[in-house]
Design an enzyme around this catalytic site. Sequence first.
Site, mmCIF file in Angstrom:
data_model
loop_
_atom_site.group_PDB
_atom_site.id
_atom_site.type_symbol
_atom_site.label_atom_id
_atom_site.label_comp_id
_atom_site.label_asym_id
_atom_site.label_seq_id
_atom_site.Cartn_x
_atom_site.Cartn_y
_atom_site.Cartn_z
ATOM 1 N N LYS A 172 -5.907 -1.170 -2.262
ATOM 2 C CA LYS A 172 -6.984 -0.902 -1.296
ATOM 3 C C LYS A 172 -7.680 -2.204 -0.922
ATOM 4 O O LYS A 172 -8.026 -2.432 0.239
ATOM 5 C CB LYS A 172 -8.001 0.082 -1.895
ATOM 6 C CG LYS A 172 -7.453 1.479 -2.137
ATOM 7 C CD LYS A 172 -7.586 2.390 -0.932
ATOM 8 C CE LYS A 172 -6.771 3.663 -1.113
ATOM 9 N NZ LYS A 172 -6.764 4.546 0.042
ATOM 10 N N ASN A 176 0.196 12.304 0.579
ATOM 11 C CA ASN A 176 0.924 11.074 0.268
ATOM 12 C C ASN A 176 1.442 11.176 -1.161
ATOM 13 O O ASN A 176 0.881 11.918 -1.954
ATOM 14 C CB ASN A 176 -0.028 9.873 0.347
ATOM 15 C CG ASN A 176 -0.647 9.716 1.707
ATOM 16 O OD1 ASN A 176 0.002 9.884 2.710
ATOM 17 N ND2 ASN A 176 -1.934 9.396 1.730
ATOM 18 N N ALA A 193 -7.408 22.663 -0.874
ATOM 19 C CA ALA A 193 -8.863 22.477 -0.788
ATOM 20 C C ALA A 193 -9.371 21.698 -1.995
ATOM 21 O O ALA A 193 -10.176 22.182 -2.775
ATOM 22 C CB ALA A 193 -9.538 23.843 -0.674
ATOM 23 N N ALA A 213 -9.821 15.711 -0.959
ATOM 24 C CA ALA A 213 -9.612 15.315 0.429
ATOM 25 C C ALA A 213 -9.813 16.494 1.371
ATOM 26 O O ALA A 213 -10.500 16.378 2.395
ATOM 27 C CB ALA A 213 -8.206 14.724 0.597
ATOM 28 N N ASN A 228 -4.584 7.717 7.906
ATOM 29 C CA ASN A 228 -4.786 7.265 6.533
ATOM 30 C C ASN A 228 -6.150 6.604 6.500
ATOM 31 O O ASN A 228 -6.518 5.891 7.456
ATOM 32 C CB ASN A 228 -3.680 6.268 6.152
ATOM 33 C CG ASN A 228 -3.716 5.939 4.667
ATOM 34 O OD1 ASN A 228 -4.696 5.382 4.173
ATOM 35 N ND2 ASN A 228 -2.649 6.278 3.966
ATOM 36 N N ASN A 229 -6.856 6.801 5.404
ATOM 37 C CA ASN A 229 -8.193 6.223 5.340
ATOM 38 C C ASN A 229 -8.182 4.694 5.485
ATOM 39 O O ASN A 229 -9.225 4.083 5.707
ATOM 40 C CB ASN A 229 -8.952 6.712 4.100
ATOM 41 C CG ASN A 229 -8.086 6.712 2.863
ATOM 42 O OD1 ASN A 229 -7.233 5.849 2.702
ATOM 43 N ND2 ASN A 229 -8.298 7.686 1.984
ATOM 44 N N TYR A 249 0.877 -1.180 0.000
ATOM 45 C CA TYR A 249 0.000 0.000 0.000
ATOM 46 C C TYR A 249 0.906 1.219 0.000
ATOM 47 O O TYR A 249 2.033 1.176 -0.478
ATOM 48 C CB TYR A 249 -0.920 -0.142 1.234
ATOM 49 C CG TYR A 249 -1.968 0.903 1.414
ATOM 50 C CD1 TYR A 249 -2.908 1.149 0.436
ATOM 51 C CD2 TYR A 249 -2.035 1.639 2.602
ATOM 52 C CE1 TYR A 249 -3.889 2.119 0.619
ATOM 53 C CE2 TYR A 249 -3.017 2.602 2.789
ATOM 54 C CZ TYR A 249 -3.942 2.832 1.794
ATOM 55 O OH TYR A 249 -4.904 3.789 1.979
HETATM 56 N N1 LIG Z 1 -4.061 10.498 4.503
HETATM 57 C C1 LIG Z 1 -5.065 10.109 3.743
HETATM 58 O O1 LIG Z 1 -5.809 9.199 4.082
HETATM 59 C C2 LIG Z 1 -5.296 10.784 2.441
HETATM 60 C C3 LIG Z 1 -6.507 10.559 1.784
HETATM 61 C C4 LIG Z 1 -6.757 11.211 0.575
HETATM 62 C C5 LIG Z 1 -5.798 12.032 0.036
HETATM 63 N N2 LIG Z 1 -4.615 12.199 0.693
HETATM 64 C C6 LIG Z 1 -3.573 13.031 0.119
HETATM 65 O O2 LIG Z 1 -3.993 14.365 0.015
HETATM 66 C C7 LIG Z 1 -3.405 14.956 -1.139
HETATM 67 C C8 LIG Z 1 -4.494 15.567 -1.972
HETATM 68 O O3 LIG Z 1 -5.351 14.565 -2.483
HETATM 69 P P1 LIG Z 1 -6.712 14.928 -3.192
HETATM 70 O O4 LIG Z 1 -7.324 13.671 -3.616
HETATM 71 O O5 LIG Z 1 -7.480 15.861 -2.362
HETATM 72 O O6 LIG Z 1 -6.154 15.704 -4.478
HETATM 73 P P2 LIG Z 1 -6.754 16.992 -5.153
HETATM 74 O O7 LIG Z 1 -6.003 17.225 -6.395
HETATM 75 O O8 LIG Z 1 -8.230 16.874 -5.222
HETATM 76 O O9 LIG Z 1 -6.427 18.158 -4.098
HETATM 77 C C9 LIG Z 1 -5.189 18.798 -3.943
HETATM 78 C C10 LIG Z 1 -5.473 20.276 -3.816
HETATM 79 O O10 LIG Z 1 -4.282 20.940 -3.440
HETATM 80 C C11 LIG Z 1 -4.237 22.137 -4.186
HETATM 81 N N3 LIG Z 1 -2.903 22.682 -4.271
HETATM 82 C C12 LIG Z 1 -1.904 22.358 -5.129
HETATM 83 N N4 LIG Z 1 -0.850 23.156 -4.935
HETATM 84 C C13 LIG Z 1 -1.177 24.010 -3.953
HETATM 85 C C14 LIG Z 1 -0.500 25.081 -3.312
HETATM 86 N N5 LIG Z 1 0.735 25.428 -3.684
HETATM 87 N N6 LIG Z 1 -1.124 25.727 -2.319
HETATM 88 C C15 LIG Z 1 -2.366 25.379 -1.946
HETATM 89 N N7 LIG Z 1 -3.060 24.385 -2.521
HETATM 90 C C16 LIG Z 1 -2.472 23.712 -3.507
HETATM 91 C C17 LIG Z 1 -4.810 21.750 -5.537
HETATM 92 O O11 LIG Z 1 -5.224 22.871 -6.298
HETATM 93 C C18 LIG Z 1 -5.952 20.857 -5.142
HETATM 94 O O12 LIG Z 1 -7.157 21.573 -4.951
HETATM 95 C C19 LIG Z 1 -2.654 13.839 -1.854
HETATM 96 O O13 LIG Z 1 -1.297 13.902 -1.544
HETATM 97 C C20 LIG Z 1 -3.230 12.593 -1.282
HETATM 98 O O14 LIG Z 1 -2.300 11.544 -1.240
HETATM 99 C C21 LIG Z 1 -4.367 11.607 1.883
HETATM 100 O O1 LIG Z 2 -4.090 5.724 -0.587
HETATM 101 C C1 LIG Z 2 -3.728 6.307 0.451
HETATM 102 O O2 LIG Z 2 -2.682 6.038 1.055
HETATM 103 C C2 LIG Z 2 -4.630 7.334 1.086
HETATM 104 C C3 LIG Z 2 -5.428 8.133 0.144
HETATM 105 O O3 LIG Z 2 -6.500 7.451 -0.409
HETATM 106 C C4 LIG Z 2 -4.644 8.893 -0.871
HETATM 107 O O4 LIG Z 2 -5.143 9.055 -1.980
HETATM 108 O O5 LIG Z 2 -3.558 9.360 -0.537
HETATM 109 MG MG LIG Z 3 -6.835 7.897 -2.421
#
Ligand SMILES: NC(=O)c1ccc[n+]([C@@H]2O[C@H](COP(=O)([O-])OP(=O)(O)OC[C@H]3O[C@@H](n4cnc5c(N)ncnc54)[C@H](O)[C@@H]3O)[C@@H](O)[C@H]2O)c1
Ligand SMILES: O=C(O)C[C@H](O)C(=O)O
Ligand SMILES: [Mg+2]
Length: 568
Positions: free
Chosen positions: A183, A425, A311, A314, A469-470, A110
């Site tokens: 997943k 991530n 924003a 996620a 993490n989800n 993962y």
């Molecule tokens: N920990 C978890 O469980 C988990 C779950 C989902 C997503 N994530 C992580 O969160 C991150 C975003 O994922 P997502 O699916 O929301 O992607 P996404 O593309 O929908 O969102 C990212 C956002 O960040 C913005 N962004 C980019 N550069 C920027 C900057 N310089 N300043 C401010 N904002 C900026 C983008 O415009 C976008 O709106 C990824 O790295 C993903 O791995 C983590």
């Molecule tokens: O896949 C992961 O590790 C968490 C999340 O769904 C992501 O997109 O980062």
């Molecule tokens: Mg994901």
Amino acid sequence: MVVAGARRGFWSGDGGLVTTARGAEVLDTPLLNKGMAFSPGERRALGLEGLLPSAVLSLDEQLARAYEQYHEQPTDLLKNVFLAMLQDNDEVLFYRLLGEHLREMLPVVYDPTVGEAIRRYSHEYRRPRGVYLSIDRPDRVAASLADLGLGAADVDLIVASDAEEILGIGDWGVGGIDIAVGKLAVYTAAAGIDPGRAIPVGLDVGTDNEDLLSDPAYVGNRHRRVRGPRYDEFIEAYVNAASTLFPNAMLHWEDFGPSNGRRILEKYRNRVCTFNDDMQGTGAITLGAVLGGLRVAGTRPRDQRIVVFGAGTAGVGIADQLRDAIVRDGAERDAATRQVWCIDQQGLLTDDMTDLRDFQVPYARPAREVTGWRREGRIGLAEVVAQVHPTILIGTSTVHGAFTEEIVREMARHVDRPIILPLSNPTERIEAMPSQLIPWTAGRGLICTGIPVPAVTYDGVTYSIGQANNALLYPGLGLGATVARAKTISDGMLAAAADAVASLADVRAPGASLLPEVDTLRSVSATVAVAVADRAAAEGLARATLTDTARQVQDAMWQPEYRPISAA
Ligand SMILES: NC(=O)c1ccc[n+]([C@@H]2O[C@H](COP(=O)([O-])OP(=O)(O)OC[C@H]3O[C@@H](n4cnc5c(N)ncnc54)[C@H](O)[C@@H]3O)[C@@H](O)[C@H]2O)c1
Ligand SMILES: O=C(O)C[C@H](O)C(=O)O
Ligand SMILES: [Mg+2]
């Protein structure tokens, strides 16, 4: 219980499996193959005598060999490839190995290594896994899903990705199917989702990744992403086919781009049992982490000032669930929304901006509120932190290093226990590492990350870093939805899942993790599943009858054990 794969030649008998397969076909079916563990009687009955060396090994003996082979792989990517091959060979052995070494191997099957495997998909390709649906063959969607040979009652779960926003690494085309595979491996290892009853799906709508388009080895559709009505019709064809063929299956959406993820969920969430992991799973696990943090800080949801940096799918998914928690704590919805400040590429989101995405609009601040704020083209994170004095800072931006020392020190100056969650991530995208955040906040920071990170020792205290993490959430949610045969996934079920996770973290000791440890994923998932199933029943969304939910959840969990196999 019916074991999926009946049409592939096996089904469950009295405590074991019965199969029409013989010889090599048995060895080539990962849910039947036991490697060297077939008994002499099974070898004779199934036509394997001449096909295997003489020794008969136990599951434990094969486990020891597999673990040794795993350690012989020199890199994490090769370890990932090795585990994929093991899964394609002997699924019980794969899940047993993963389950016994969850902390060690989760980062390999993962996040973060799965990101590397996805980038390298076409080059490391060995054999297919899952169902590949092509936007160029929309009329073949149902037929392609039917190619698995599974019956209407045989499927509990389908994870699909169109791979536009894989983790924080962008568009990876057909390789994105590996996030669905990863997943599902977590679903099974964590919640005992039966791997024979779960399907990974790659929705190949093309790719805008130039490197892939020009790579001769690329195995996906070699054209740009299709968008607009054709895309929507393809998604519609998928939902219709999946829910018609497999009416009990929960449809999980993973790593869609921000313009599609939320739209798709809103369109289907009241029609079928469906869930967007990046919005809802992430929102709920982050709420779980925040609730743990608030227990340490001794404050309440309605006292918080929350800054969300990034924003997108996620970030706004998290904002929504934190806002809802503030509402449950007694605030009006509008007032709760005003406790969140969202920052995206154009800086702090304000209501005079014309380029906001529809889901960002509710969080846009009134422009008049920020007239005196410092701008360098836009109102950046440093200024927002200086003005707002947030109690909670969330990172979902994919911008490595965005939480600088100056910003974090400024935040920590105004708050006793700042909650800081850099969730992007994989590792190369994280906004700050805990090894930086703990000293910058003099040990007062309450930290979780999306990737697994080692504990940090500072000033004599060891800080365990919870993995927000989800993965801590969706397996239990899926199991609970399966046991209840939920009609839909409601906000109440997500809130119940978040509360259940939070209740399992013991945050009393200094430096304790805000979330339960990954090693306890199986019991965490069972607890989440019970809470989710009960909530579904309470809301009238359960199609199954729950008499003893805890028992029903335990009984539903698939165990990685070799079952006796007899010839049909
Ligand atoms: N920990 C978890 O469980 C988990 C779950 C989902 C997503 N994530 C992580 O969160 C991150 C975003 O994922 P997502 O699916 O929301 O992607 P996404 O593309 O929908 O969102 C990212 C956002 O960040 C913005 N962004 C980019 N550069 C920027 C900057 N310089 N300043 C401010 N904002 C900026 C983008 O415009 C976008 O709106 C990824 O790295 C993903 O791995 C983590
Ligand atoms: O896949 C992961 O590790 C968490 C999340 O769904 C992501 O997109 O980062
Ligand atoms: Mg994901």
